[in-house]
Scaffold this motif. Structure first.
Motif, PDB file in Angstrom:
ATOM      1  N   GLN A  43       8.901  14.338  -2.359  1.00 36.01           N
ATOM      2  CA  GLN A  43       7.860  13.894  -1.446  1.00 36.01           C
ATOM      3  C   GLN A  43       7.790  12.362  -1.482  1.00 36.01           C
ATOM      4  O   GLN A  43       8.272  11.758  -2.444  1.00 36.01           O
ATOM      5  CB  GLN A  43       6.515  14.506  -1.837  1.00 36.01           C
ATOM      6  N   PRO A  44       7.186  11.729  -0.472  1.00 38.65           N
ATOM      7  CA  PRO A  44       7.096  10.265  -0.486  1.00 38.65           C
ATOM      8  C   PRO A  44       6.368   9.783  -1.728  1.00 38.65           C
ATOM      9  O   PRO A  44       5.281  10.258  -2.047  1.00 38.65           O
ATOM     10  CB  PRO A  44       6.286   9.956   0.787  1.00 38.65           C
ATOM     11  N   GLY A  45       6.958   8.855  -2.425  1.00 42.02           N
ATOM     12  CA  GLY A  45       6.425   8.417  -3.701  1.00 42.02           C
ATOM     13  C   GLY A  45       7.071   9.133  -4.864  1.00 42.02           C
ATOM     14  O   GLY A  45       6.801   8.822  -6.026  1.00 42.02           O
ATOM     15  N   GLY A  46       7.937  10.109  -4.571  1.00 37.02           N
ATOM     16  CA  GLY A  46       8.551  10.872  -5.644  1.00 37.02           C
ATOM     17  C   GLY A  46       9.573  10.055  -6.408  1.00 37.02           C
ATOM     18  O   GLY A  46      10.082   9.054  -5.935  1.00 37.02           O
ATOM     19  N   ARG A  47       9.879  10.526  -7.619  1.00 34.78           N
ATOM     20  CA  ARG A  47      10.763   9.797  -8.510  1.00 34.78           C
ATOM     21  C   ARG A  47      12.005  10.606  -8.829  1.00 34.78           C
ATOM     22  O   ARG A  47      11.930  11.798  -9.121  1.00 34.78           O
ATOM     23  CB  ARG A  47      10.024   9.479  -9.795  1.00 34.78           C
ATOM     24  N   VAL A 102       3.241  10.197 -10.107  1.00 33.23           N
ATOM     25  CA  VAL A 102       4.481   9.816 -10.774  1.00 33.23           C
ATOM     26  C   VAL A 102       4.869   8.357 -10.494  1.00 33.23           C
ATOM     27  O   VAL A 102       5.694   7.795 -11.208  1.00 33.23           O
ATOM     28  CB  VAL A 102       5.617  10.778 -10.363  1.00 33.23           C
ATOM     29  N   VAL A 103       4.260   7.718  -9.469  1.00 34.57           N
ATOM     30  CA  VAL A 103       4.647   6.324  -9.188  1.00 34.57           C
ATOM     31  C   VAL A 103       4.181   5.363 -10.267  1.00 34.57           C
ATOM     32  O   VAL A 103       4.518   4.182 -10.208  1.00 34.57           O
ATOM     33  CB  VAL A 103       4.109   5.820  -7.829  1.00 34.57           C
ATOM     34  N   LEU A 128       9.657   9.173 -17.911  1.00 32.25           N
ATOM     35  CA  LEU A 128       9.109   9.855 -16.729  1.00 32.25           C
ATOM     36  C   LEU A 128       7.581   9.812 -16.764  1.00 32.25           C
ATOM     37  O   LEU A 128       6.938   9.635 -15.742  1.00 32.25           O
ATOM     38  CB  LEU A 128       9.616  11.297 -16.694  1.00 32.25           C
ATOM     39  N   SER A 162       7.483  16.336  -6.691  1.00 35.36           N
ATOM     40  CA  SER A 162       7.115  14.941  -6.888  1.00 35.36           C
ATOM     41  C   SER A 162       8.026  14.241  -7.883  1.00 35.36           C
ATOM     42  O   SER A 162       8.017  13.028  -7.981  1.00 35.36           O
ATOM     43  CB  SER A 162       5.654  14.820  -7.337  1.00 35.36           C
ATOM     44  N   ALA A 163       8.848  15.002  -8.609  1.00 34.66           N
ATOM     45  CA  ALA A 163       9.798  14.377  -9.522  1.00 34.66           C
ATOM     46  C   ALA A 163      11.036  15.246  -9.615  1.00 34.66           C
ATOM     47  O   ALA A 163      10.945  16.480  -9.575  1.00 34.66           O
ATOM     48  CB  ALA A 163       9.179  14.185 -10.904  1.00 34.66           C
ATOM     49  N   PHE A 212      12.792   5.489  -6.739  1.00 38.77           N
ATOM     50  CA  PHE A 212      11.602   6.039  -6.090  1.00 38.77           C
ATOM     51  C   PHE A 212      11.856   6.218  -4.611  1.00 38.77           C
ATOM     52  O   PHE A 212      12.532   5.405  -3.982  1.00 38.77           O
ATOM     53  CB  PHE A 212      10.407   5.101  -6.271  1.00 38.77           C
ATOM     54  N   PRO A 234       5.093  12.298 -17.676  1.00 37.44           N
ATOM     55  CA  PRO A 234       4.496  13.390 -16.916  1.00 37.44           C
ATOM     56  C   PRO A 234       2.972  13.321 -16.911  1.00 37.44           C
ATOM     57  O   PRO A 234       2.345  12.961 -17.896  1.00 37.44           O
ATOM     58  CB  PRO A 234       4.962  14.651 -17.648  1.00 37.44           C
ATOM     59  N   THR A 235       2.404  13.672 -15.753  1.00 37.85           N
ATOM     60  CA  THR A 235       0.944  13.755 -15.642  1.00 37.85           C
ATOM     61  C   THR A 235       0.606  15.105 -15.051  1.00 37.85           C
ATOM     62  O   THR A 235       1.439  15.733 -14.401  1.00 37.85           O
ATOM     63  CB  THR A 235       0.403  12.666 -14.705  1.00 37.85           C
ATOM     64  N   MET A 269       1.812  17.245 -11.553  1.00 40.53           N
ATOM     65  CA  MET A 269       3.175  16.897 -11.155  1.00 40.53           C
ATOM     66  C   MET A 269       3.963  18.156 -10.849  1.00 40.53           C
ATOM     67  O   MET A 269       3.771  19.190 -11.501  1.00 40.53           O
ATOM     68  CB  MET A 269       3.858  16.138 -12.306  1.00 40.53           C
ATOM     69  N   TYR A 298      -0.292   8.223  -3.012  1.00 41.44           N
ATOM     70  CA  TYR A 298       0.996   8.461  -3.640  1.00 41.44           C
ATOM     71  C   TYR A 298       0.821   9.425  -4.807  1.00 41.44           C
ATOM     72  O   TYR A 298      -0.226   9.445  -5.440  1.00 41.44           O
ATOM     73  CB  TYR A 298       1.578   7.143  -4.168  1.00 41.44           C
ATOM     74  N   PRO A 299       1.857  10.229  -5.119  1.00 43.08           N
ATOM     75  CA  PRO A 299       1.741  11.115  -6.290  1.00 43.08           C
ATOM     76  C   PRO A 299       1.653  10.301  -7.571  1.00 43.08           C
ATOM     77  O   PRO A 299       2.128   9.180  -7.628  1.00 43.08           O
ATOM     78  CB  PRO A 299       3.034  11.938  -6.241  1.00 43.08           C
TER      79      PRO A 299
END
Lengths: 326, 305
Positions: free
Chosen positions: B215-219, A143-144, B100, B189-190, B303, B102-103, B106, A140-141
């Protein structure tokens, strides 16, 4: 004559001022009645229904009515808002099992990410960074990590829950799901606590950080709930079926011993943590001695038991458990 | 004596302001109102109507009207934000980006990003995080109004937050309609949208487009004005919104109608729980919301799992 009337008035006033279950009154002592009598008196209009089962039945009925009223109110508000958003009446009715399936899917993903994150704890500690690495490993990215707003504490409580479940399973197997008689309950308790602490051993370097997270007040409800259910399970499988104040004292006592041993464990450098298990054994023996001493001084036990009881009820109210039948 | 004189002065001022704005709205209505009135005669079920503040307009018109509103306010947008919210909007946006989290690595789509407030906070947050693996991140700022994007690009240059000036982060500025995004599926991704979604004609289309590009897992995160939990405070907030903000807009930016539209559109937006249900309907999971300042603004998050 007037003097006698004054004296009678004084006696009546004194009776009112004294606590209801005082046994040391030198004037006509009040009969100590069980708590349930006072509760039933305040609720029941008919004096016949003054026993515990009727009281419980009445409370159950009231709670069922309250639940039905809540559900009706929720449906009404959902309909009026859902009508604007395009949700029909059918949507709200069939959402029960669909919601459960969705929730189960989300829970499975959360468990997967946190399990993967546990492997990074020795390097990253109980932090959000560990969760991010675990998430990326699970595909998973990053952001989760927003799914776990409490950050490191989510990881700690997940780990605690996992270890508690593992311990309970092992206890169930040992006692054949609580049906088999336990020969030495004290030794059983010691073994259970030891088994639980050994699960923490791989994460010992960062465990102080986990304990600090557990001690934070915003996480107190979850942390307290986990400790109390763990202690309850251990005591139950050790054979405790008491229904008196001993139920509370035994569990609170065991929780205290567990915490003390955990703290000792953190700074123990002996091979195989042998000193920690000795420490645990001596604390257990002390607790038994304390209980024997208390039971021999019957009058004082009441006060101690009541203070344990009040602490337990306060903890229960913090958790909002109250009188919950579910 | 004093009080009656000051109230008379105040009412004079109000009348003066009303005259000016009546003249302005007369100018505007000659251009558009005639279309609207003729449209009302001939509509009778041929096209859906929607809300534009407290007015009812045809759906095809709403986009145009919103575009005009933001054309007019673009230059003074940031200054007016500070004046209207007494600077609290900065705190709201800070908290939004904090939530959020951020990392590095992202890919953010900042929808209705306009003048770039959220983007700049995102870039600064990343700059403060250590980047041991030297990952590169990306942010696309998107808005339906090119003028707002131009203002944003100017600010970015001034603040030193363009692609050339940043290490390991790229910034793209793209004019796009939130209901029809020109991006590929699962390319971000966000997705954030701050104070923009209430201006969109079809909120459910915006939500499903957001679901598509994540994308899957995106917020998905949305910062928006919302409804207060307390009745008395809602009344106070209404008084402030309708009595203070449009005159302030007139005095500071020369725009009464635009800010009238602003406060009306806030009232028309669905409440927190209903918006949460809409996000769930679009397919998002673990949808939650957080009220800031007693519910003046609310952060919704979901999500794609």
């Amino acid at each position: 004559m007037a003097n006698v009337r004054c004296i009678y008035k004084l006696i009546r006033l004194q009776k009112l001022r004294l606590p209801l279950n005082a046994t040391s009154s030198r004037l006509a002592p009040l009969q100590p009645r069980p708590m349930t009598f006072w509760i039933a008196r305040s609720y029941g209009k008919d004096e016949k229904a003054a026993n515990l089962d009727d009281f419980r039945a009445r409370e159950d009925q009231r709670e069922r009515e309250r639940d039905a009223a809540d559900k009706a109110a929720e449906k009404a508000s959902q309909k009026e808002a859902g009508g604007g958003g395009g949700l029909g009446a059918t949507g709200s009715e069939s959402s029960g099992p669909k919601d459960d399936a969705k929730q189960a899917k989300v829970d499975a993903i959360r468990t997967k990410i946190l399990d993967a994150a546990l492997q990074h704890v020795p390097t990253q500690g109980w932090t959000r960074q560990a969760i991010i690495l675990g998430a990326e490993e699970s595909g998973y990215p990053s952001v989760v990590h927003g799914m776990f707003p409490e950050g490191g504490f989510a990881l700690v409580s997940h780990f605690n829950g996992k270890c508690n479940a593992q311990l309970v399973e092992s206890l169930q197997q040992r006692t054949d799901d609580g049906k088999q008689e336990v020969e030495d309950p004290l030794d059983f308790l010691v073994q259970a606590v030891r088994q639980r602490l050994e699960m923490v051993a791989p994460y010992k370097t960062h465990w102080p950080q986990a304990m600090a997270l557990l001690a934070q007040p915003q996480h107190a409800p979850t942390a307290l709930a986990q400790v109390l259910t763990l202690v309850d399970d251990i005591c139950y499988y050790s054979g405790d079926r008491s229904v008196d104040f001993g139920w509370y004292t035994r569990r609170v006592g065991l929780a205290t011993i567990m915490k003390m041993t955990e703290l000792y464990f953190l700074q123990d450098k002996s091979p195989g943590h042998a000193q920690t298990w000795e420490f645990l054994k001596s604390r257990m023996d002390e607790a038994v001695q304390l209980q024997m001493m208390l039971s021999q001084t019957e009058g004082m036990t009441h006060t101690f038991q009541r203070s344990f009881n009040s602490a337990f009820i306060t903890a229960r109210n913090i958790l909002g458990l109250g009188y919950n039948r579910n | 004596m004093q009080s009656t004189r000051s109230t008379r002065l105040l009412s004079l001022a109000r009348r003066f302001v009303h005259i000016r704005t009546a003249a302005q709205s007369a100018r505007e209505s000659t251009g558009l109102g005639r279309d609207k009135s003729s449209g009302a005669e001939s509509t009778s079920g041929t096209e859906q109507t929607t809300h534009f503040g407290f007015q009812t307009v045809r759906e095809s018109e709403k986009e145009q009207k919103v575009h005009e509103v933001f054309e007019q306010v673009a230059n003074s947008y940031d200054m007016m934000n500070d004046a209207m919210s007494l600077g609290i909007h900065r705190v709201w946006k800070d908290m939004f980006v904090e939530r959020l989290g951020p990392t590095h690595g992202m890919r953010l789509l900042d929808m209705a990003g306009g003048t770039g407030d959220i983007t700049f906070r995102y870039l600064r947050y990343l700059a403060n995080q250590p980047n041991p693996q030297q990952r590169s991140s990306h942010v696309t700022v998107s808005d339906i109004n090119q003028h707002m994007l131009d203002v944003g690009e100017e600010r970015a240059k001034r603040l030193g937050l363009t692609t050339d000036q940043l290490s390991n982060c790229t910034v793209a500025w793209q004019c796009a309609d939130a209901e029809k995004l020109p991006f590929q599926d699962a390319s971000f991704s966000a997705y954030t949208i701050a104070f923009g979604i209430r201006n969109c004609t079809h909120v459910d289309k915006v939500l499903s487009e957001a679901y598509r590009v994540l994308q899957p897992g995106g917020r998905f995160m949305c910062l928006e004005f919302s409804h207060l939990t307390n009745e008395t405070m809602q009344w106070l907030y209404d008084q402030y919104s309708f009595q203070v903000i449009p005159p302030m807009g007139q005095l500071l930016a020369g725009q009464w109608q635009a800010y009238q539209y602003l406060v009306e559109s806030i009232r028309r937006f669905p409440k927190q729980e209903q918006f949460k249900r809409m996000i769930e309907q679009a397919g998002f999971d673990q949808v939650s919301y957080e009220n800031l300042t007693f519910g003046v603004v609310s952060i919704h998050s979901g999500f794609k799992l």
